[in-house]
Enzyme design. Structure first.
Site, PDB file in Angstrom:
ATOM      1  N   TRP A 102       0.867  -1.374   0.065  1.00  0.00           N
ATOM      2  CA  TRP A 102       0.020   0.035   0.114  1.00  0.00           C
ATOM      3  C   TRP A 102       0.838   1.223   0.243  1.00  0.00           C
ATOM      4  CZ3 TRP A 102      -4.389  -0.509  -2.082  1.00  0.00           C
ATOM      5  CH2 TRP A 102      -5.110  -1.856  -1.846  1.00  0.00           C
ATOM      6  N   ASP A 172      -1.519   6.445   6.361  1.00  0.00           N
ATOM      7  CA  ASP A 172      -2.618   5.679   5.820  1.00  0.00           C
ATOM      8  C   ASP A 172      -2.930   4.641   6.885  1.00  0.00           C
ATOM      9  OD1 ASP A 172      -4.141   3.765   4.862  1.00  0.00           O
ATOM     10  OD2 ASP A 172      -3.065   3.322   2.918  1.00  0.00           O
ATOM     11  N   LYS A 196     -12.111  -1.782   6.590  1.00  0.00           N
ATOM     12  CA  LYS A 196     -11.518  -2.652   7.613  1.00  0.00           C
ATOM     13  C   LYS A 196     -11.839  -2.708   9.023  1.00  0.00           C
ATOM     14  CE  LYS A 196      -8.786  -2.821   3.511  1.00  0.00           C
ATOM     15  NZ  LYS A 196      -7.924  -1.896   2.681  1.00  0.00           N
TER      16      LYS A 196
HETATM   17  C1  LIG Z   1      -7.136  -1.423   1.620  1.00  0.00           C
HETATM   18  C2  LIG Z   1      -6.256  -0.323   1.676  1.00  0.00           C
HETATM   19  C3  LIG Z   1      -6.094   0.482   0.871  1.00  0.00           C
HETATM   20  C4  LIG Z   1      -7.191   0.771  -0.397  1.00  0.00           C
HETATM   21  O1  LIG Z   1      -8.245   1.144   0.110  1.00  0.00           O
HETATM   22  P1  LIG Z   1      -9.563   1.333  -1.036  1.00  0.00           P
HETATM   23  O2  LIG Z   1     -10.554   1.900  -0.110  1.00  0.00           O
HETATM   24  O3  LIG Z   1      -9.634   0.110  -1.787  1.00  0.00           O
HETATM   25  O4  LIG Z   1      -9.044   2.511  -2.084  1.00  0.00           O
HETATM   26  C5  LIG Z   1      -5.145   1.663   0.815  1.00  0.00           C
HETATM   27  N1  LIG Z   1      -4.146   1.334   2.107  1.00  0.00           N
HETATM   28  C6  LIG Z   1      -4.437   0.404   2.761  1.00  0.00           C
HETATM   29  C7  LIG Z   1      -3.430   0.429   4.283  1.00  0.00           C
HETATM   30  C8  LIG Z   1      -5.247  -0.668   2.861  1.00  0.00           C
HETATM   31  O5  LIG Z   1      -5.409  -1.714   3.718  1.00  0.00           O
END
Ligand SMILES: *Cc1c(COP(=O)(O)O)cnc(C)c1O
Length: 361
Positions: A102, A172, A196
């Site tokens: 990511w 993030d 998540k």
């Molecule tokens: C799932 C995830 C993403 C992507 O998220 P989307 O909502 O599909 O754009 C980005 N960063 C991390 C750490 C993730 O777990």
């Protein structure tokens, strides 16, 4: 009907109590004569849902008043582009610390707009560890420093907040937000898709220090401007009302369960049980991540013989344990054990893993 323990990485399992409440309110919300998803986002009913969700998230995460909280569409990936557009001048240098898949995505989304400096990169080591802070090469005038608090696929998690001197820290937190107490004041921006740790897919939470909203950033349409979203209470256009409402139910549920302190304890116990099971298997299962940075949220693991993978998944499903197949980038297995995964689910998985080993070891 029987619900399995669902270890999906995202969209992920939701608390049954939340799903039941949403079900009960599906046809008519609180005497409104319609479902909340059928009502205007500007009407009094949804405005109250939105206000309450923000207030509850602020309580849950102890978000200071000098931070705006936005509820946006587009997922975490869209934010990765918007961060560059909103907070860096065209071609300005930004620092990225890459500890997995990511982090690489974040760079890909930002690159058209900025000069990306990769300050540290764990790829040479297979992303099994986090590069030591002393080895990061931060730029002098970076617009911000970006890192991924928890790498959902590689299973690597920062266990403390890195110190980055002058540039604001952007993180993030898609897969670890609200999983333990966090000092929000250390950050310029925290963002994460809700699917998540916080609830349903389709809404993304962005927590941004208000002074950063005054940065000029780059030429962009209003709809890509965080300042415009903040000035319009995230209702510049029609927001994802259903997802926002469901996330609000999850916030209420988390507060009633004891808040992030309680989830920190549960998450520590859950992840310890799984790692102990893996480490205690004499090599039947293995996780290759450096012990100090193993993720509490996503536990990737491999069976000693990949020929057993299909049987493992099939038997797990028969035992009521689903979505354990690893991400295609890594293969193997992955158990995602977010806030919404009950401890009984992880206990059942650990017991199943021991049984499967006995049968096939
Ligand atoms: C799932 C995830 C993403 C992507 O998220 P989307 O909502 O599909 O754009 C980005 N960063 C991390 C750490 C993730 O777990």
């Amino acid at each position: 009907m029987s619900r399995a323990f669902n270890f999906s990485a995202g969209p992920a399992t939701l608390p049954e109590a939340v799903l039941r409440q949403a079900q009960a309110e599906m046809l008519e919300w609180d005497g409104a004569g319609a479902s909340i998803v059928e009502l205007s986002h500007r009407g009094p009913e949804f405005m109250e849902v939105a206000r309450q969700a923000e207030a509850d998230l602020r309580t849950l995460m102890s978000i200071p008043d000098d931070y705006a909280v936005l509820f946006l569409a587009g997922g975490a990936t869209a934010q990765q582009a918007l961060l560059a557009l909103n907070f860096a001048a065209p071609g300005q240098t930004v620092d990225y610390v890459v500890t997995g898949h990511w982090g690489k995505t974040a760079i890909k989304q930002a690159r058209p707009y900025v000069n990306v400096n990769i300050a540290a990169d764990g790829e040479a080591g297979g992303f099994r560890d986090i590069p030591a802070r002393a080895d990061w090469r931060l730029s002098k005038d970076a617009a911000y420093v970006h890192y991924t608090a928890n790498e959902t696929i590689h299973g690597v998690e920062f266990r403390d907040i890195p110190d980055v001197d002058n540039a604001p820290l952007f993180a993030d937190f898609s897969s670890s937000i609200a999983s333990e107490p966090l000092d929000v004041s250390r950050f310029g921006v925290i963002y994460g898709g809700a699917q998540k740790n916080l609830g349903p897919v389709g809404v993304t939470v962005v927590i941004v220090r208000r002074d950063l909203l005054e940065r000029a950033g780059q030429p962009r349409a209003d709809i890509f401007s965080y300042a415009s979203h903040a000035a319009n209470d995230s209702m510049l256009n029609t927001p994802p009302t259903w997802n926002w409402y469901l996330a609000g139910l999850v916030f209420k549920w988390m507060l009633a369960q004891g808040g992030v302190e309680e989830f920190a304890r549960r998450n520590a116990r859950k992840s310890k049980l799984l790692y102990d099971t893996i480490d205690g298997s004499g090599g039947f299962y293995r996780n290759e991540i450096a012990p100090g940075v193993r993720s509490r949220m996503n536990v990737p693991f491999f069976l000693h013989d990949p020929a057993l993978d299909a049987a493992f998944l099939k038997d797990a499903k028969a035992a009521g344990l689903i979505s354990l197949k690893g991400h295609r980038v890594l293969g193997g297995m992955r158990a995602s054990i977010y806030n919404t995964m009950p401890e009984e689910g992880v206990q059942a998985l650990a017991a199943f893993m021991r049984q499967f080993q006995q049968a096939h070891g």
